[in-house]
Design an enzyme around this catalytic site. Structure first.
Site, mmCIF file in Angstrom:
data_model
loop_
_atom_site.group_PDB
_atom_site.id
_atom_site.type_symbol
_atom_site.label_atom_id
_atom_site.label_comp_id
_atom_site.label_asym_id
_atom_site.label_seq_id
_atom_site.Cartn_x
_atom_site.Cartn_y
_atom_site.Cartn_z
ATOM 1 C CE LYS A 83 -4.381 0.724 2.354
ATOM 2 N NZ LYS A 83 -5.011 0.670 3.678
HETATM 3 C C1 E4P Z 1 -8.424 1.497 3.507
HETATM 4 O O1 E4P Z 1 -7.577 0.759 3.054
HETATM 5 C C2 E4P Z 1 -8.304 2.200 4.796
HETATM 6 O O2 E4P Z 1 -7.589 1.375 5.678
HETATM 7 C C3 E4P Z 1 -9.625 2.459 5.449
HETATM 8 O O3 E4P Z 1 -10.709 2.061 4.653
HETATM 9 C C4 E4P Z 1 -9.773 3.779 6.091
HETATM 10 O O4 E4P Z 1 -11.033 3.850 6.699
HETATM 11 P P1 E4P Z 1 -11.414 4.922 7.826
HETATM 12 O O5 E4P Z 1 -11.708 6.214 7.141
HETATM 13 O O6 E4P Z 1 -12.647 4.353 8.452
HETATM 14 O O7 E4P Z 1 -10.237 5.009 8.752
#
Ligand code: E4P
Length: 221
Positions: A83
């Site tokens: 990522k």
């Molecule tokens: C995606 O890969 C992120 O980890 C995640 O969806 C972020 O979500 P949040 O806005 O609920 O922290």
């Protein structure tokens, strides 16, 4: 649509995997912190043993360090997807790592232009954060729709991974718009299968079945 679970909690991942509908897992540094994953690499390895596609995020912000970190993460397990945040150094790192055959999830996407750049750089996934846009009175779903149109116009095979999902209707709308993947908290995954009429219907069926057994037991032999 692929279902990913957005957590680093091993119990939640096991539970979701047992349901048989889990296609992958997304993690981020905040989720790792919440799960107490201080030995991050070992923790990612354990998640990879439970799921086929596991996003693990780099925390460097300079090109060289991002590439080195991405390579190291990719070596943990063949299920790792690296990522990378949508910053200029990240775009360069996406290009390099994807050319080496490493799957990339470009994260923190908040605009169609960011998604287009990530696709051009070779990302496997782009992660538009729907809920965080909704939080600031923007419409997260408009972003999914726009990215879908752009990717289809140019036949990019980069997949749209709808992220920051907060409730089942986010999943429904993302699916209607053609997002390839939805990543969601375990609680949201669980809510996808719930309906009060199902519970009420099952209760009645089971009660009537019991009555039938009582009738049968009361009949003369
Ligand atoms: C995606 O890969 C992120 O980890 C995640 O969806 C972020 O979500 P949040 O806005 O609920 O922290």
């Amino acid at each position: 649509m692929k279902f990913f679970i957005d957590t680093a909690d091993l119990d939640e991942i096991r539970e979701a995997a047992d349901m048989g509908v889990l296609d992958g897992v997304t993690t981020n540094p905040s989720l790792a912190m919440k799960a107490g994953a201080s030995n991050f690499e070992e923790h990612i390895y354990k998640i990879c043993e439970l799921a086929d596609d596991v996003s693990a995020e780099v925390v460097s912000t300079e090109y060289d360090a991002m590439v080195a970190e991405g390579r190291k993460l990719a070596q943990i397990h063949e299920h790792v997807t690296v990522k990378v945040p949508m910053i200029r150094e990240g775009v360069k790192a996406i290009e390099t790592l994807s050319n080496e055959g490493i799957r990339i999830n470009c994260t923190l996407i908040f605009s169609p232009t960011q998604a287009l750049v990530a696709a051009k750089a070779g990302a496997t996934y782009v992660s538009p954060f729907i809920g965080r846009l909704d939080d600031i009175s923007s419409n997260g779903m408009d972003l999914i729709a726009s990215i879908r149109t752009i990717f289809d116009n140019y036949a990019y095979d980069t997949q749209i991974l709808a992220a920051s999902i907060r409730h089942p209707m986010h999943v429904v709308e993302a699916a209607e718009l053609g997002a390839d993947v939805a990543t969601m908290p375990f609680d949201t995954l669980d809510k996808l299968i719930k309906h009060p009429l199902t519970d009420r219907g099952l209760e009645k069926f089971l009660a009537d079945w019991d009555k039938l057994q009582e009738q049968k037991a009361g009949q003369p032999a």
